[in-house]
Design a protein around this motif. Structure first.
Motif, short mmCIF file in Angstrom:
data_model
loop_
_atom_site.label_atom_id
_atom_site.label_comp_id
_atom_site.label_asym_id
_atom_site.label_seq_id
_atom_site.Cartn_x
_atom_site.Cartn_y
_atom_site.Cartn_z
N GLU A 130 0.76 -1.18 0.08
CA GLU A 130 -0.24 -0.10 -0.01
C GLU A 130 0.85 1.32 0.01
N ASP A 131 2.00 1.23 0.77
CA ASP A 131 2.73 2.46 0.93
C ASP A 131 3.96 2.42 0.07
N SER A 132 4.03 1.46 -0.91
CA SER A 132 5.10 1.49 -1.70
C SER A 132 5.23 2.64 -2.75
N PRO A 133 6.46 2.82 -3.50
CA PRO A 133 6.65 4.02 -4.18
C PRO A 133 5.70 3.58 -5.60
N ALA A 134 5.44 2.30 -5.99
CA ALA A 134 4.71 1.82 -7.12
C ALA A 134 3.14 2.41 -6.82
N ALA A 135 2.82 2.24 -5.55
CA ALA A 135 1.13 2.51 -5.03
C ALA A 135 1.31 3.76 -5.17
N GLU A 136 2.26 4.29 -4.35
CA GLU A 136 2.03 6.14 -4.40
C GLU A 136 2.16 6.70 -5.77
N ASP A 137 2.91 6.11 -6.57
CA ASP A 137 2.86 6.78 -7.98
C ASP A 137 1.93 6.40 -8.82
N GLY A 138 0.94 5.56 -8.47
CA GLY A 138 -0.60 5.39 -9.14
C GLY A 138 -0.49 3.99 -9.71
N LEU A 139 0.38 2.88 -9.51
CA LEU A 139 0.08 1.65 -10.08
C LEU A 139 -0.82 0.81 -9.18
N GLN A 140 -1.43 -0.07 -9.79
CA GLN A 140 -2.39 -0.90 -9.17
C GLN A 140 -2.37 -2.33 -9.36
N LEU A 141 -3.03 -3.21 -8.16
CA LEU A 141 -2.87 -4.64 -8.59
C LEU A 141 -3.68 -4.84 -9.80
N GLY A 142 -3.14 -5.75 -10.59
CA GLY A 142 -3.60 -6.02 -11.72
C GLY A 142 -3.30 -5.38 -12.87
#
Length: 206
Positions: A130-142
């Motif tokens: 949830e608090d990863s760079p990927a999530a913070e920058d807009g990437l999502q599961l799937g």
């Protein structure tokens, strides 16, 4: 006549591939949804018993079908690439010394001339913190990754993606994903965080 038939066959293959992609997207949306188990998560709990929160036979069937569709998609894409190469060869001038070479009409782009590889996802995000760079920058599961910086479809994808993230630590990287059947352009900055890696997500390749 041969080129016309080849072009028609290639368009038909592209239509068939689009149908496969629609079914793949639907399965990915279902498996990766809020109540879904993901694309590769365990179907047993921490004690080794079957999970009670999901319909395991259905999930197994959906994952099996998705694997079959991916194989069919790869085979169909290979056929499309071969046909496009043949079409390109047929459009090359047969006599490079022709007097009309310098006055020939400029080559016009055609939808069949676009290499479809740039629109083919090569990996899917099946885990993300949830608090990863990927999530913070807009990437999502799937999310299905079509392009990550200079990495597109091809060989040694995991090695190339890791190298791309490491060589761009602290710098924005352009990313193209497919999400709910739509293409999105995002920017992700690989960077250290409290978790592992520079992105904080896991990619399922293929």
């Amino acid at each position: 006549m041969v080129a016309t038939n080849l072009k028609s066959e290639t368009k038909s293959l592209m239509d068939q591939r689009a149908t496969l992609e629609a079914e793949m997207n639907a399965l990915i949306d279902t498996l990766s949804g809020p109540a879904g188990p993901g694309l590769s998560a365990n179907l047993t709990d921490s004690e080794g018993f079957p999970r009670s929160d999901i319909d395991i036979p259905t999930v197994r069937a959906q994952r099996k079908r998705l694997a079959e569709l991916r194989n069919d998609h790869k085979d169909m894409t290979d056929r499309i690439h071969k046909n496009i190469q043949l079409l390109h060869s047929a459009r090359l001038p047969h006599n490079p010394d022709s007097k009309n070479q310098g006055t020939s009409a400029p080559y016009e782009n055609h939808p069949m001339d676009v290499d479809p590889v740039v629109r083919i996802p090569f990996a899917t995000i099946d885990e993300i913190a949830e608090d990863s760079p990927a999530a913070e920058d807009g990437l999502q599961l799937g999310d299905r990754i079509v392009k990550f910086g200079n990495v597109e479809n091809g060989e040694r994808l995991q090695e190339r993606l890791v190298s791309e993230a490491q060589s761009n630590q602290g710098r924005p990287v352009s990313v193209v994903v497919i999400r709910r059947r739509a293409f999105l352009n995002l920017t992700v900055t690989p960077r250290p965080w409290r978790g592992r890696g520079l992105l904080g997500c896991h990619f399922l390749f293929g």
